[in-house]
Scaffold this active site. Structure first.
Site, PDB file in Angstrom:
ATOM      1  N   TYR A 144      22.292  40.983   8.578  1.00 33.36           N
ATOM      2  CA  TYR A 144      22.325  41.719   9.901  1.00 33.36           C
ATOM      3  C   TYR A 144      21.946  43.316   9.569  1.00 33.36           C
ATOM      4  CZ  TYR A 144      25.839  38.241  10.796  1.00 33.36           C
ATOM      5  OH  TYR A 144      26.429  36.836  11.341  1.00 33.36           O
ATOM      6  N   ASP A 283      29.890  33.916  18.811  1.00 33.02           N
ATOM      7  CA  ASP A 283      28.547  33.088  19.234  1.00 33.02           C
ATOM      8  C   ASP A 283      28.809  31.742  19.508  1.00 33.02           C
ATOM      9  OD1 ASP A 283      28.205  35.722  18.247  1.00 33.02           O
ATOM     10  OD2 ASP A 283      26.574  34.893  17.194  1.00 33.02           O
ATOM     11  N   GLU A 522      32.582  38.006   5.756  1.00 32.40           N
ATOM     12  CA  GLU A 522      32.551  38.101   7.059  1.00 32.40           C
ATOM     13  C   GLU A 522      33.820  37.332   7.560  1.00 32.40           C
ATOM     14  OE1 GLU A 522      28.993  36.402   8.564  1.00 32.40           O
ATOM     15  OE2 GLU A 522      29.197  37.238  10.565  1.00 32.40           O
TER      16      GLU A 522
HETATM   17  C1  9WN Z   1      24.555  37.839  17.010  1.00 32.97           C
HETATM   18  C2  9WN Z   1      27.045  41.254  13.519  1.00 32.97           C
HETATM   19  C3  9WN Z   1      27.262  40.251  14.470  1.00 32.97           C
HETATM   20  C4  9WN Z   1      28.740  40.150  15.326  1.00 32.97           C
HETATM   21  C5  9WN Z   1      29.058  39.096  15.971  1.00 32.97           C
HETATM   22  C6  9WN Z   1      28.667  37.674  15.160  1.00 32.97           C
HETATM   23  C7  9WN Z   1      27.421  37.859  14.493  1.00 32.97           C
HETATM   24  C8  9WN Z   1      24.878  37.728  15.566  1.00 32.97           C
HETATM   25  C9  9WN Z   1      24.379  36.727  14.900  1.00 32.97           C
HETATM   26  O1  9WN Z   1      27.158  38.852  13.780  1.00 32.97           O
HETATM   27  O2  9WN Z   1      26.368  37.497  15.674  1.00 32.97           O
HETATM   28  O3  9WN Z   1      25.166  38.743  17.842  1.00 32.97           O
HETATM   29  O4  9WN Z   1      23.231  36.988  14.485  1.00 32.97           O
HETATM   30  O5  9WN Z   1      25.135  35.709  14.262  1.00 32.97           O
HETATM   31  O6  9WN Z   1      28.988  36.525  15.871  1.00 32.97           O
HETATM   32  O7  9WN Z   1      30.320  39.250  16.495  1.00 32.97           O
HETATM   33  O8  9WN Z   1      28.669  41.312  16.024  1.00 32.97           O
HETATM   34  O9  9WN Z   1      28.075  41.341  12.631  1.00 32.97           O
END
Ligand code: 9WN
Length: 565
Positions: A144, A283, A522
């Site tokens: 992320y 998700d 996570e």
């Molecule tokens: C899509 C960032 C995010 C969290 C969400 C989690 C996950 C994203 C992904 O990661 O979602 O938004 O790409 O899987 O489900 O709660 O904000 O940590």
């Protein structure tokens, strides 16, 4: 609230040329062609995918060192004081085999933390420092690489103990991504070429609007945690600093709440509707997947029929750091991409989206978070001296009442916006009304009893899906694992219902599951405590720091598995 800006290991905002008193820095461009993550050769080069949109780049991201061995402990339960007779609260996992280290003074200068917890806290601080991109913090270094709405809020709640000005900057930076209509997007893309599977090219929001800060974003939102985080950060400031911070935040924040009601509750039901499971933040929670699966792209169904999941797995790129079985299935992922494409075609406009196949859900957790945020918004606006429009106050009141409509058979459930049917999937979301503070007195005992029952509270914490549910998978994303942010929210709600011992037991369990794994994962398996998903995860780190600072006694008792809460 102890604030430690002077000794903060996070670079002070002033040293980066930004403070909450200065305007958030502008990103020079909002145009896709100019944006480094769009259209460039390299890791973000768009390739076709079965959902017919977006990128499938060809760069492998190495998986970091795997989780520590699960701690081998016998299940133990202890009586839950403050909970109905006969209810048991699973004890926190027992401490690692090493003898307890002597206490060292806590960085907060209050109750000293045992040395191992002080070290764990340092690890958490190190994760936040490594994920700090200036005025934003990425959720994790690989999976992320951008800014997420509710992540930044949980992060700010931890950062306030290190550097309140930096925490305020984290929240103010969310306004850079605000859309002209008021939406604050779920992801604001950072200027990085690091790969993200649902990057700007999948959304093409630059064709629909220009954000306040000229940054790229997604076209959907995420749980409105900003007001909660702002109040927590405000508590760590002097009155003058806080008023200044609230004055800068309040206008955008009020516009965001206005947008939520105007755009997403067009029928004045009191409950806002979501257009994508990414908006819920959970998700692949079964509630959303029930709504999502029927709209899988035909190509995905066909590929799956011919080649099983393997062919689809080979096409996805989000599972290089995290094994596919710890994330949502490929078929579901490509279905979520298909929904994004439809949202894009609808120009992210709810009136248009309403007439498409896109699932629309009045999500119970999102609405619970909104209800609590509304209360905080009133505080923030009051202190900033900015009035809340009367129609918005009316909508806020309606929300509290409407929550009762989601109650059925002892739990709260999300609702299908179109049919008005409740989606009877018990998940962690069912308990968020405790955080909202809307559960009538005569329903609290039953709800808390269910929460503390072994179906939900397994050996290593509260499962996001009950352990005896057919959808339960202990290490798979929102289908079973323990999530630190959910624990934090529920414990906060329990406090306000006077269930402090149950709340502290949740906090102790949270600290212990992190300590036992040794890493900021996570999410964690509720069955064996092993870490899963991304590692070096920011909100796990931030909320650990917060729990240790606000409830240090929890850290002191958490190793004692015979403790009776
Ligand atoms: C899509 C960032 C995010 C969290 C969400 C989690 C996950 C994203 C992904 O990661 O979602 O938004 O790409 O899987 O489900 O709660 O904000 O940590």
């Amino acid at each position: 609230m102890p604030a430690q800006s002077s000794s903060s290991p996070i670079t002070p905002a002033s040293a980066r040329g930004a403070s909450p008193a200065a305007a958030p820095p502008e990103t020079p461009t909002g145009r896709a062609a100019d944006h480094p993550t769009v259209g460039a050769a390299g890791p973000n080069r768009p390739l076709a995918d079965p959902a017919g949109s977006g990128a499938v780049p060809a760069v492998d991201v190495p998986r970091p060192a795997g989780p520590a061995d699960p701690v081998d402990v016998m299940p133990t339960t202890v009586e839950a004081a403050g909970s109905p007779a006969g209810t048991t609260v699973p004890a926190a996992p027992s401490a690692p085999a090493t003898p307890p280290a002597p206490p060292v003074p806590s960085p907060a200068g209050e109750i000293p933390l045992p040395a191992d917890l002080a070290a764990l806290r340092e690890t958490a601080v190190g994760v936040l420092r490594a994920n700090d991109l200036g005025d934003i913090t990425r959720p994790s270094p690989t999976l992320y690489p951008h800014q997420w709405l509710w992540d930044s809020c949980f992060i700010a709640i931890g950062l306030r103990h290190l550097d309140p000005a930096r925490a305020a900057a984290e929240l103010l930076s969310l306004l850079r991504g605000q859309w002209p209509g008021g939406m604050i997007p779920h992801v604001i893309f950072a200027e990085t070429t690091d790969y993200y599977h649902a990057g700007p090219q999948r959304w093409r929001c630059d064709r629909v609007c220009t954000t306040a800060g000229g940054v790229q974003s997604t076209g959907v939102t995420q749980p409105p945690m900003i007001a909660e985080a702002a109040v927590r950060v405000g508590e760590a400031m002097t009155r003058n600093e806080r008023v200044d911070f609230y004055r800068r935040l309040a206008p955008g924040l009020i516009r965001f709440h206005e947008w939520l009601y105007r755009e997403r509750d067009p029928d004045d039901s009191g409950l806002v509707a979501l257009v994508h499971s990414w908006e819920s933040g959970m998700d692949n929670t079964p509630t959303w997947m029930e709504m999502t699966k029927p709209v899988a792209p035909r190509t995905v169904r066909a590929l799956r029929r011919i080649n099983g999941d393997d062919a689809l797995d080979a096409l996805r790129r989000d599972s290089k750091e995290v094994p596919p079985d710890e994330r949502l299935t490929s078929a579901d992922l490509f279905t979520l991409y298909r929904i994004v494409r439809e949202l894009r075609r609808s120009r992210y406009d709810f009136r248009t989206i309403r007439d498409t196949f896109v699932p629309l859900v009045q999500d119970v957790a999102f609405n619970a978070i909104l209800i609590r945020a509304n209360e905080h918004l009133v505080t923030i606006a009051d202190e900033a001296g900015i009035p809340i429009p009367r129609w918005l106050s009316r909508s806020m009141r309606r929300s509290r009442a409407a929550m009762n409509e989601l109650w059925s058979d002892g739990l709260y459930f999300s609702r299908d916006f179109r049919t008005g049917e409740l989606l009877h999937h018990p998940t962690i979301a069912s308990f968020l009304p405790l955080y909202a503070g809307v559960v009538p007195d005569d329903q609290v005992d039953g709800l808390v009893k269910t929460l503390l029952s072994p179906r939900y509270w397994a050996r290593y914490g509260i499962a996001s899906v009950p352990t005896d549910d057919p959808a339960f998978l202990p290490r798979c994303y929102w289908q079973g694992p323990v999530w630190v942010n959910m624990n934090w929210l529920i414990a906060d709600g329990l406090d306000r219902y006077g269930r402090r011992e149950a709340a502290d037991a949740i906090r102790a369990n949270t600290v212990e599951v992190i300590r036992a794994s040794g890493s900021m994962f996570e999410y964690y398996s509720p069955l064996d405590g092993s870490g899963a998903g991304s590692n070096r995860f920011s909100w796990t780190s931030a909320l650990l720091i917060d729990i240790l600072a606000t409830h240090p006694q929890v850290g002191l008792t958490s190793a004692d598995s015979t403790r009776n809460p």
